[in-house]
Write a protein that holds these residues in place. Sequence first.
Motif, mmCIF file in Angstrom:
data_model
loop_
_atom_site.group_PDB
_atom_site.id
_atom_site.type_symbol
_atom_site.label_atom_id
_atom_site.label_comp_id
_atom_site.label_asym_id
_atom_site.label_seq_id
_atom_site.Cartn_x
_atom_site.Cartn_y
_atom_site.Cartn_z
ATOM 1 N N LEU A 36 0.820 -1.215 0.000
ATOM 2 C CA LEU A 36 0.000 0.000 0.000
ATOM 3 C C LEU A 36 0.856 1.268 0.000
ATOM 4 C CD1 LEU A 36 -2.814 -1.022 2.525
ATOM 5 C CD2 LEU A 36 -2.998 -0.814 0.042
ATOM 6 N N LYS B 267 0.099 1.920 -5.393
ATOM 7 C CA LYS B 267 -0.913 2.872 -4.932
ATOM 8 C C LYS B 267 -1.651 3.493 -6.110
ATOM 9 C CE LYS B 267 -1.454 6.720 -1.683
ATOM 10 N NZ LYS B 267 -0.750 7.650 -0.758
ATOM 11 N N ILE C 79 -6.350 -7.535 -1.632
ATOM 12 C CA ILE C 79 -4.955 -7.921 -1.501
ATOM 13 C C ILE C 79 -4.901 -9.087 -0.518
ATOM 14 C CG2 ILE C 79 -2.594 -7.200 -1.010
ATOM 15 C CD1 ILE C 79 -3.440 -4.333 -1.162
ATOM 16 N N ILE D 47 -9.946 -3.685 -0.853
ATOM 17 C CA ILE D 47 -9.500 -2.325 -1.178
ATOM 18 C C ILE D 47 -10.417 -1.672 -2.200
ATOM 19 C CG2 ILE D 47 -7.073 -2.718 -0.653
ATOM 20 C CD1 ILE D 47 -6.616 -3.126 -3.651
ATOM 21 N N PHE E 177 -4.039 0.825 -7.523
ATOM 22 C CA PHE E 177 -5.222 0.570 -6.703
ATOM 23 C C PHE E 177 -6.320 1.602 -6.957
ATOM 24 C CE2 PHE E 177 -2.165 -1.462 -3.463
ATOM 25 C CZ PHE E 177 -2.244 -2.675 -4.122
ATOM 26 N N ASN F 66 -9.222 0.645 -9.532
ATOM 27 C CA ASN F 66 -10.190 -0.423 -9.250
ATOM 28 C C ASN F 66 -9.911 -1.710 -10.014
ATOM 29 O OD1 ASN F 66 -11.754 0.917 -7.338
ATOM 30 N ND2 ASN F 66 -13.016 1.894 -8.900
#
Length: 298
Positions: A261, A267, A278, A296, A270, A273
């Motif tokens: 993360l 990052k 994870i 997430i 993520f 989408n």
Amino acid sequence: MLKDIIKYLPIKFRHLLSGINGNIQEVRLRVHKSIGVTINGIERYPQLDGTLSDSSNYGTICTKEDVLNCFDNICNHSVHSYSKEISQGYITLEGGNRVGICGTYVYKGNELSTIKDISSINIRISNEIRGSASSIYRLIDFSQPKGALLIGKPLSGKTTILRDLCRLVSNRYKVSLIDERSEIASIYNGIPQSDVGLKVDIFNGYPKDVGIDCAIRTMSPNIIFCDEIGSKADFTSLKFGAICGVKFICTAHADSIEQVLKNPNFKDIFSTNIFDYIILLGSDFDIGKVLDFKSIAL
């Protein structure tokens, strides 16, 4: 399995390893060092009496000739035929077993041309375990396509879990599998040696970025599977997939979810989408075990 790679080893090592109990993950030959085997993430050294020592001082020594003999066997006595693979530092054998090669890099211009003076060889044994991903499959709500990033240390079972998860998911959705190193589906003469499911299209030997692009443009997958993401080209391709509405199930090396993360590249990914979860896998005596699971989805 060990029986699939034993034929590549020098004759003096074949009997030495045949009596070892336990699930061998790696066999490692180093010039002027003891032959080593990795079991449960720990490297140990076979003895003539069939036992394993924790000290390399009491193992059976590999000569330079032993390493070169093994390398020649792996290349099927035609090193030139494997020049591309050798330049990448590994060769994939029948059954998806991967051989890492260390030596002196030889450059041609600005590109790696080949490896000479081979000093060590590491044979990683592919292990198909049907059902190994069942617990993860139950954790994820696959009522619609979902993305997941499987992380863990080396030898945490990521590829084994990815293979079995592909089998489960592709019985439900259209899947494209980017098998860059030919170790997931274990294609041999065009036929998968491992069960990766029903509705799966396999891009064997494709670089991940090329395979992802081809899959999206030609196979209309719901989900794309690929192993060991991490390069700039990988992330660019994942972003392209996000624009096209494709989900991804991938693996990456990491010690913890927090580490991933905080990684700027992940990052950024993520936020697209692509991944909904994870999943951290254990290593050593917890190989393949889910240690942490995080949603997430935004």
